[in-house]
Design a protein around this motif. Structure first.
Motif, PDB file in Angstrom:
ATOM      1  N   ARG A 230       0.872  -3.797   3.665  1.00 40.36           N
ATOM      2  CA  ARG A 230       1.055  -4.915   2.728  1.00 40.36           C
ATOM      3  C   ARG A 230       0.691  -6.222   3.429  1.00 40.36           C
ATOM      4  O   ARG A 230       0.704  -6.304   4.661  1.00 40.36           O
ATOM      5  N   TRP A 231       0.388  -7.232   2.612  1.00 41.57           N
ATOM      6  CA  TRP A 231      -0.054  -8.493   3.197  1.00 41.57           C
ATOM      7  C   TRP A 231       1.013  -9.109   4.098  1.00 41.57           C
ATOM      8  O   TRP A 231       0.695  -9.784   5.069  1.00 41.57           O
ATOM      9  N   ARG A 232       2.285  -8.858   3.807  1.00 40.22           N
ATOM     10  CA  ARG A 232       3.337  -9.405   4.660  1.00 40.22           C
ATOM     11  C   ARG A 232       3.342  -8.754   6.051  1.00 40.22           C
ATOM     12  O   ARG A 232       3.973  -9.277   6.972  1.00 40.22           O
ATOM     13  N   ARG A 240      -2.763 -10.165  14.294  1.00 36.61           N
ATOM     14  CA  ARG A 240      -2.115  -8.863  14.512  1.00 36.61           C
ATOM     15  C   ARG A 240      -1.518  -8.362  13.200  1.00 36.61           C
ATOM     16  O   ARG A 240      -1.333  -9.119  12.251  1.00 36.61           O
ATOM     17  N   LEU A 241      -1.248  -7.069  13.185  1.00 37.20           N
ATOM     18  CA  LEU A 241      -0.592  -6.477  12.026  1.00 37.20           C
ATOM     19  C   LEU A 241       0.485  -5.515  12.502  1.00 37.20           C
ATOM     20  O   LEU A 241       0.454  -5.020  13.627  1.00 37.20           O
ATOM     21  N   ALA A 242       1.459  -5.267  11.619  1.00 41.29           N
ATOM     22  CA  ALA A 242       2.556  -4.339  11.925  1.00 41.29           C
ATOM     23  C   ALA A 242       2.413  -3.096  11.060  1.00 41.29           C
ATOM     24  O   ALA A 242       2.258  -3.184   9.843  1.00 41.29           O
ATOM     25  N   VAL A 243       2.430  -1.939  11.710  1.00 40.39           N
ATOM     26  CA  VAL A 243       2.356  -0.655  11.006  1.00 40.39           C
ATOM     27  C   VAL A 243       3.788  -0.145  10.861  1.00 40.39           C
ATOM     28  O   VAL A 243       4.414   0.241  11.848  1.00 40.39           O
ATOM     29  N   ARG A 244       4.310  -0.177   9.633  1.00 40.13           N
ATOM     30  CA  ARG A 244       5.722   0.138   9.414  1.00 40.13           C
ATOM     31  C   ARG A 244       5.959   1.381   8.567  1.00 40.13           C
ATOM     32  O   ARG A 244       7.041   1.950   8.574  1.00 40.13           O
ATOM     33  N   ARG A 245       4.965   1.777   7.792  1.00 36.62           N
ATOM     34  CA  ARG A 245       5.201   2.865   6.839  1.00 36.62           C
ATOM     35  C   ARG A 245       3.899   3.619   6.582  1.00 36.62           C
ATOM     36  O   ARG A 245       2.824   3.200   7.037  1.00 36.62           O
ATOM     37  N   LEU A 302      -0.065  -4.565  -1.826  1.00 34.30           N
ATOM     38  CA  LEU A 302      -0.772  -3.661  -0.928  1.00 34.30           C
ATOM     39  C   LEU A 302      -2.143  -4.237  -0.581  1.00 34.30           C
ATOM     40  O   LEU A 302      -2.865  -4.709  -1.473  1.00 34.30           O
ATOM     41  N   VAL A 303      -2.519  -4.174   0.663  1.00 38.10           N
ATOM     42  CA  VAL A 303      -3.805  -4.719   1.097  1.00 38.10           C
ATOM     43  C   VAL A 303      -4.965  -3.932   0.488  1.00 38.10           C
ATOM     44  O   VAL A 303      -5.930  -4.509  -0.018  1.00 38.10           O
ATOM     45  N   LEU A 304      -4.868  -2.620   0.513  1.00 35.99           N
ATOM     46  CA  LEU A 304      -5.955  -1.768   0.025  1.00 35.99           C
ATOM     47  C   LEU A 304      -5.611  -1.125  -1.313  1.00 35.99           C
ATOM     48  O   LEU A 304      -5.928   0.033  -1.559  1.00 35.99           O
TER      49      LEU A 304
END
Length: 400
Positions: A230-232, A240-245, A302-304
Motif C-alpha cells: 500500500r502507498w502508506r 524505501r518501502l516496508a514489506v508487511r503483508r 494498494l499500489v498495484l
C-alpha cells in the motif's frame, strides 16, 4: 539353518504368512491396558523377520514400563478430517493441506485404520502417486509434490503419536523422494542488460504492469508481497518501502476461491531500500494513477491495484507476465530475451547483487529469508566466481 529359538511365555511370537507381494511376518504379544487388564495384540505387515523381531521387542518393552498405546480403530480419513481442524496454519496452507488430503491421501489410504498403517503401505502409496497420482489421470505426480504430501501425512501421524493414538509413526521408516529428487525447478535469471531491455519495452506496452515488474526486480519481493503493498508502506522521500503483508489465493472445494491478506512468508516485516530510478518511476506512476481517481493514491490504497482499487489476482498477474514475455521476445528478438517465470525476477534481483559483491547478509535481508544460510543455499550457483575473486583479493593483500 538353525530353527529360530522358541520364545518363552511373555516374549510374544513371530509368524510368517504369504501375500501376493511375497512373504510377510506378524507379531503377537500380550500387553497391559491402563486399567491393569491385559489383551492379546497382533500386528501384521513386516517384510523381514528381523524387522518383526525389533518391533516385538519394542512393544513388549513399552508394555513393561507402562508406555504401550492401545491401537485406535479410527480410519485414517476420519482422523485426518479431525486433525486438520486443529491446525494453526495460514488460510492458504490450510487450503493446500485439505486439497492434498482430499486428492492424494484419502482415495488411497483413507479407509485404513490408523493403527494398522505400516511403513510398507506408506511406501506403496507413494509409489502409486509417482506412477499415476495426478487427479486428471494424466500420469504421476512429481517427486516434489509426493514429498510435500508425505510431509502432511508425517505431521498428522506424528501428532497421533503425541496424543497416544499410535505407538510409532509408520512414516519414520518409509522412503519418500529425497530432498535432491524433490528440488524445485531450476531457476533462471536475466542479466542486467536483459532486464533493462525488457523493462524499457514493458513501460511502453503497459505502464501499470511495467511498474509491477520493476518493483519485483528492484526489491526482490515475492509476488504476494508486491500485490499487498500500500502507498502508506512507501516513503518516496527516504527511498524505501516496508514489506508487511502478502496476499494469496485460497481455494476451497464448494466455496470457490478468495484473495486473503496475511503476514509475509516468514511472518516478519522488513524494510527495503529503493534505487533512485525506481523512486522516480513510482512518483510518475502515482501521479498517473491519481489523474484517474484520487482513491487509487490514498495512503490506504494498494499500489498495484486494479482500476477499481481491489487486489490483482496473483495467478492472473503471473499469466500477464508470461503474455508480455511472449510479445517482448517477438519485438526484441528471442535471442536477446530468455524466457523466465515471474518468480525469476526475484532470482534476478538476488543474482545480480551477489555477483556484484553485495554481502550475502544484505541480500538475505532484502529478500526476507529467515537466515543468510537459505540465501547461500539457494544462490550457491553464483558463488564459484565470487570465490575466485576473493582468492585473488587475498593474494593481492599478501603482495602489498
Amino acid at each position: 539353518m538353525a530353527k529360530p529359538r522358541r520364545r518363552q511365555a511373555g516374549e510374544g511370537s513371530i509368524s510368517e504368512y504369504t501375500t501376493k507381494a511375497g512373504p510377510r511376518f506378524l507379531i503377537k504379544f500380550t500387553a497391559a491396558r491402563e486399567d491393569g487388564s491385559k489383551r492379546a495384540v497382533l500386528r501384521r505387515g513386516f517384510t523381514t523377520r528381523k524387522e518383526a523381531a525389533a518391533a516385538l521387542r519394542m512393544e513388549i518393552r513399552r508394555s513393561e514400563v507402562g508406555e504401550w498405546v492401545e491401537p485406535s480403530k479410527q480410519r485414517l480419513g476420519a482422523y485426518l478430517a479431525e486433525w486438520i481442524e486443529g491446525q494453526r496454519l495460514s488460510p492458504s496452507t490450510l487450503a493446500s493441506y485439505r486439497k492434498n488430503i482430499r486428492l492424494h491421501i484419502d482415495p488411497y489410504l483413507g479407509a485404513h485404520p490408523v493403527a494398522r498403517l505400516t511403513a510398507p503401505a506408506v511406501d506403496a502409496w507413494m509409489r502409486q502417486l509417482e506412477a499415476a497420482g495426478r487427479a486428471d489421470g494424466q500420469g504421476g505426480l512429481s517427486a516434489r509434490t509426493v514429498r510435500y504430501v508425505y510431509t502432511i501425512l508425517r505431521s498428522a501421524l506424528g501428532d497421533a503419536v503425541k496424543q497416544g493414538r499410535l505407538s510409532v509413526n509408520p512414516t519414520d521408516r518409509s522412503t519418500p523422494p529425497s530432498p535432491s529428487e524433490a528440488r524445485p525447478p531450476e531457476m533462471q535469471a536475466w542479466t542486467a542488460s536483459e532486464l533493462v531491455r525488457f523493462l524499457g519495452w514493458a513501460d511502453g506496452d503497459d505502464r501499470d504492469l511495467a511498474m509491477g515488474w520493476r518493483l519485483l526486480a528492484a526489491t526482490g519481493m515475492r509476488r504476494g508481497e508486491a500485490l499487498a503493498l500500500r502507498w502508506r508502506d512507501i516513503d518516496l522521500d527516504a527511498g524505501r518501502l516496508a514489506v508487511r503483508r502478502s496476499v494469496g489465493v485460497v481455494k476451497s472445494k464448494g466455496a470457490g476461491e478468495q484473495l486473503i491478506e496475511g503476514p509475509t512468508k516468514t511472518g516478519r516485516a522488513r524494510v527495503v531500500d529503493l534505487d533512485s530510478g525506481t523512486v522516480a518511476a513510482l512518483r510518475a506512476y502515482r501521479a498517473a494513477r491519481g489523474s484517474l481517481a484520487l482513491e487509487l493514491v490514498r495512503d490506504s490504497a494498494l499500489v498495484l491495484s486494479t482500476l477499481d482499487g481491489s487486489h490483482r489476482h496473483p495467478e492472473r498477474f503471473s499469466r500477464r507476465f508470461v503474455g508480455q514475455i511472449v510479445r517482448a521476445r517477438k519485438a526484441l528478438g528471442e535471442e536477446g530475451l530468455p524466457v523466465i517465470r515471474l518468480h525469476d525476477l526475484r532470482h534476478t534481483h538476488a543474482t545480480l547483487l551477489l555477483a556484484d559483491g553485495v554481502p550475502v547478509k544484505v541480500v538475505s535481508e532484502r529478500l526476507g529469508h529467515a537466515s543468510a544460510t537459505i540465501t547461500l543455499t539457494v544462490y550457491q550457483h553464483v558463488h564459484p566466481g565470487m570465490g575466485r575473486e576473493a582468492a585473488d583479493r587475498f593474494a593481492a593483500l599478501l603482495k602489498g
